[in-house]
Design an enzyme around this catalytic site. Sequence first.
Site, PDB file in Angstrom:
ATOM      1  N   TRP A 102      32.922  36.275  39.175  1.00 54.31           N
ATOM      2  CA  TRP A 102      34.305  36.487  38.721  1.00 54.31           C
ATOM      3  C   TRP A 102      35.051  35.172  38.577  1.00 54.31           C
ATOM      4  CZ3 TRP A 102      34.879  40.371  35.908  1.00 54.31           C
ATOM      5  CH2 TRP A 102      34.253  41.580  36.209  1.00 54.31           C
ATOM      6  N   ASP A 172      42.716  35.936  42.755  1.00 57.59           N
ATOM      7  CA  ASP A 172      42.239  37.228  42.252  1.00 57.59           C
ATOM      8  C   ASP A 172      41.763  38.010  43.472  1.00 57.59           C
ATOM      9  OD1 ASP A 172      40.831  39.378  41.275  1.00 57.59           O
ATOM     10  OD2 ASP A 172      39.507  38.219  39.966  1.00 57.59           O
ATOM     11  N   LYS A 196      39.241  49.053  42.305  1.00 58.46           N
ATOM     12  CA  LYS A 196      38.362  48.765  43.430  1.00 58.46           C
ATOM     13  C   LYS A 196      38.920  49.433  44.696  1.00 58.46           C
ATOM     14  CE  LYS A 196      36.414  46.264  40.317  1.00 58.46           C
ATOM     15  NZ  LYS A 196      36.609  44.857  40.050  1.00 58.46           N
TER      16      LYS A 196
HETATM   17  C1  LIG Z   1      36.419  43.996  38.796  1.00 60.99           C
HETATM   18  C2  LIG Z   1      36.921  42.619  38.938  1.00 60.99           C
HETATM   19  C3  LIG Z   1      37.485  41.928  37.845  1.00 60.99           C
HETATM   20  C4  LIG Z   1      37.580  42.518  36.444  1.00 60.99           C
HETATM   21  O1  LIG Z   1      38.366  43.639  36.420  1.00 60.99           O
HETATM   22  P1  LIG Z   1      38.654  44.378  35.021  1.00 60.99           P
HETATM   23  O2  LIG Z   1      39.543  45.490  35.415  1.00 60.99           O
HETATM   24  O3  LIG Z   1      37.324  44.848  34.495  1.00 60.99           O
HETATM   25  O4  LIG Z   1      39.296  43.414  34.120  1.00 60.99           O
HETATM   26  C5  LIG Z   1      37.940  40.648  38.066  1.00 60.99           C
HETATM   27  N1  LIG Z   1      37.864  40.066  39.277  1.00 60.99           N
HETATM   28  C6  LIG Z   1      37.326  40.692  40.340  1.00 60.99           C
HETATM   29  C7  LIG Z   1      37.267  39.996  41.655  1.00 60.99           C
HETATM   30  C8  LIG Z   1      36.840  41.992  40.207  1.00 60.99           C
HETATM   31  O5  LIG Z   1      36.312  42.627  41.246  1.00 60.99           O
END
Ligand SMILES: *Cc1c(COP(=O)(O)O)cnc(C)c1O
Length: 360
Positions: A102, A172, A196
């Site tokens: 990521w 993030d 998540k």
């Molecule tokens: C799932 C995830 C993303 C991407 O999320 P989207 O909703 O598909 O854009 C980005 N960063 C992390 C840490 C993630 O777990």
Amino acid sequence: MNRAFNFSAGPATLPLEVLEEAGAELFDYRGTGMSVMEMSHRSPEFIDIAQRAEADLRELLDVPTDYAVLFLQGGATAQFAAVPLNLLGDRVSADYVNTGAWATKAISEAQRYCRANVVASSEATNFDRVPPRADWQLDPRAAYVHIVGNETIGGVEFHDFPDVGAVPLVADMSSTLLSRPLDVSRFGVIYAGAQKNIGPAGLVLVVVRRDLLDRARPDTPSVLDWSLNAENESMYNTPATYSWYIAGLVFRWIKRQGGLTVMAQHNRTKAQKLYRAIDSSNFYRCPVIEHNRSLMNVTFTLADESLDKAFVKGAEAAGMRNLKGHRSVGGMRASIYNAVPEAAVDALVDYMAAFETEHV
Ligand SMILES: *Cc1c(COP(=O)(O)O)cnc(C)c1O
């Protein structure tokens, strides 16, 4: 009803109580004769849903008043672009720590807008850790420092957050937000895709310190502009109303459980059980160093990878779904977010032991 133990990394399992509540008001939300899905985002009912969700999130995370909370669309991926667009101002570079898949995506998106300096990386050791803060080569002129609080694919998590001085820290937190208490004041910006640990896909939360709302590039698309969205209470355009509503139910569910301190205790107990099962066997192995193992996404490999398919198949037959690791890293991954009950982890640990006995 037959609910599986769902170890999906995302979209992921939601608390059954939340689904039951949503189900009970699916066709008629509190006497309105409408589903929340069918309601104007400007209606008093939805404004109330939206404001309660924000208030509950602020309470759970103890968000300081000088931070705006936004409920946006486009997932964390849209924020990979929104972060540089909103924060660069007249700066030309930003610092990124590369901890895995990521972070790598965030870096390549940022490179479209600025010089994204990789100030530390664990790529050389196959992303098995967070590079120690002492090794980060930070630039005081950077617009911000970006980290991924939890690498959902690799299972690598920051358990404490680095001091980066006066440069705003941007994180993030997609797969870790609300898994434990967090000192929001340490960050300039936190963002998290909902699917998540928060709610359904279609929603991304952004928590941004208000003094950072004045540096968006003039060509920032309106939907990504934090300042514009803050002024419009996340309703500059139609928000992801149903996802926002479900996230609000999740926030209240967490409050009923006792808040983030209690959530963290449950999460530590679940993760410890699973890592203990992995570490006490010669058949399973966790590729992440002990200090940086994720409490949310537990990655492990089998001694013989030709048994992976049989492992997944047997688990499915026993009601455990989505244990296959991400296609980019292989092996197994058990995502054990807030809504995954301890019983699911117990079932997995028992299954792992039985599978090992059968195959050694
Ligand atoms: C799932 C995830 C993303 C991407 O999320 P989207 O909703 O598909 O854009 C980005 N960063 C992390 C840490 C993630 O777990």
